[in-house]
Design a protein around this motif. Sequence first.
Motif, PDB file in Angstrom:
ATOM      1  N   ASN A 115      76.032  85.665  21.914  1.00  0.00           N
ATOM      2  CA  ASN A 115      76.725  86.866  22.400  1.00  0.00           C
ATOM      3  C   ASN A 115      77.951  87.150  21.547  1.00  0.00           C
ATOM      4  OD1 ASN A 115      76.903  88.696  25.119  1.00  0.00           O
ATOM      5  ND2 ASN A 115      78.930  88.282  24.267  1.00  0.00           N
ATOM      6  N   LEU A 116      78.050  88.400  21.051  1.00  0.00           N
ATOM      7  CA  LEU A 116      79.197  88.847  20.266  1.00  0.00           C
ATOM      8  C   LEU A 116      79.803  90.068  20.955  1.00  0.00           C
ATOM      9  CD1 LEU A 116      77.377  87.189  18.251  1.00  0.00           C
ATOM     10  CD2 LEU A 116      78.276  88.644  16.443  1.00  0.00           C
ATOM     11  N   SER A 117      80.840  89.866  21.742  1.00  0.00           N
ATOM     12  CA  SER A 117      81.487  90.967  22.463  1.00  0.00           C
ATOM     13  C   SER A 117      82.774  91.376  21.748  1.00  0.00           C
ATOM     14  CB  SER A 117      81.766  90.561  23.912  1.00  0.00           C
ATOM     15  OG  SER A 117      80.579  90.561  24.671  1.00  0.00           O
ATOM     16  N   GLY A 168      84.179  93.470  17.727  1.00  0.00           N
ATOM     17  CA  GLY A 168      83.770  94.232  16.564  1.00  0.00           C
ATOM     18  C   GLY A 168      84.929  94.993  15.967  1.00  0.00           C
ATOM     19  N   VAL A 207      75.064  92.108  20.963  1.00  0.00           N
ATOM     20  CA  VAL A 207      76.434  92.506  20.630  1.00  0.00           C
ATOM     21  C   VAL A 207      76.864  93.692  21.483  1.00  0.00           C
ATOM     22  CG1 VAL A 207      75.978  91.764  18.265  1.00  0.00           C
ATOM     23  CG2 VAL A 207      75.936  94.188  18.798  1.00  0.00           C
ATOM     24  N   VAL A 213      70.234  93.328  15.598  1.00  0.00           N
ATOM     25  CA  VAL A 213      70.847  92.855  16.828  1.00  0.00           C
ATOM     26  C   VAL A 213      70.404  93.740  17.996  1.00  0.00           C
ATOM     27  CG1 VAL A 213      72.869  92.059  15.546  1.00  0.00           C
ATOM     28  CG2 VAL A 213      72.928  94.295  16.686  1.00  0.00           C
ATOM     29  N   SER A 222      72.065  95.903  20.495  1.00  0.00           N
ATOM     30  CA  SER A 222      73.378  96.534  20.671  1.00  0.00           C
ATOM     31  C   SER A 222      73.444  97.162  22.062  1.00  0.00           C
ATOM     32  CB  SER A 222      73.587  97.599  19.595  1.00  0.00           C
ATOM     33  OG  SER A 222      74.851  98.191  19.703  1.00  0.00           O
ATOM     34  N   SER A 253      82.074  94.757  26.424  1.00  0.00           N
ATOM     35  CA  SER A 253      82.150  93.289  26.344  1.00  0.00           C
ATOM     36  C   SER A 253      81.476  92.625  27.529  1.00  0.00           C
ATOM     37  CB  SER A 253      83.611  92.827  26.303  1.00  0.00           C
ATOM     38  OG  SER A 253      84.113  92.806  24.999  1.00  0.00           O
TER      39      SER A 253
END
Length: 363
Positions: free
Chosen positions: A227-229, A231, A255, A275, A277, A338
């Motif tokens: 998980n990438l919250s 940018g 993300v 990803v 998104s 997020s």
Amino acid sequence: MSNLKSAEKLANQEKHFAQSKLRQVLAETIPHQYIVVLKNGVTESAQSIAQQAVSRGGIVPFVYNNAIKGFAIKIASKLVLNSILSNPSVDFVEPDIKVQAFSQVASTGYSRVGGPLSILNGSHPRAVNAGIAIIDTGIDFTHPELNVYKQVSFVPGTSTANDDNGHGTAVAGIVAAEGNVGAVGIAPGARLWAIKVLDKSGTGSMSSIIEGIDYVTQNAGQIDAANLSFGCKCNSSALDTAINNSVAAGVTFVVAAGNAGEDASLWSPASNPNVISVAAMADSDGKCGGLGPQTPYGPDDSLASFSNYGSKVTIAAPGVNIHTTYLGSSYATLSGTSVAAPFVTGAAALYHSLHPTASPAQV
């Protein structure tokens, strides 16, 4: 004389070619700090090439060997940068940039995606057999709802991934809170990998984030989803390459689309085609139909007013007034993409737990 002119022309061509390796980025850069990506097939180790730059006065905080082959470097002299650009093993160099966690502190979202019900009615085990990387500000090690399996920090000045901001702990709770006390996640009890790349203000460098992804790729056999919250309104070929290689290694990346109310194609990593998104939707009653009351960010079942949007968005998930875990074994209610992304990360982990051989594309 003609030989001299030919030599000068050749030298100018070589200089132009070297400078063409320096990529431009549309973002807030970190002065004198760069990410160096080596060409595919280079036999010399990244450590060896990085050491050459160190011998000329550079400082190398990270060496990448898995998601990409390269290194991050801090330099005070253009001579060092020029020597790197002139190295035939170097594919490209880009300035390091600042990245920010997406969140708006302000719950029906769990009901909308069928999260806790799948646990309460016994359709999924209470401890989901999946490994999930939370690449963020860390996770609160002491929170009773969270199963922190591994931890590592790539933030200068820290020695552990214990959360000093709260953002990563909130994300982790939506993904995998065990449901023992005050919150239950989509994949309860899953093994959480706390990978700290953002500092106590929620800010980090692209070089630290790539180091986190490099670590995930190194452990791709144990990590199902990441998980990438966070940018930035930016472009980063180095980040895209790292994510693409990690996906190829078998990790599903989810993300946050971003909270600027803009086209997600302008934002990274949300614009990466490999990803998932995630945009944020306003949901006030946990049901379809748009019949719930108005939310602070728009009508029920609408795109949240702050959410990024567009063709780069894969899916929308609840992202308004989401109850989750927080620092000090506490709980909080948050809004933002997020907190929308972790719903999808949890769902991806559930799918992996039931289909262990599934590829990211199948997920």
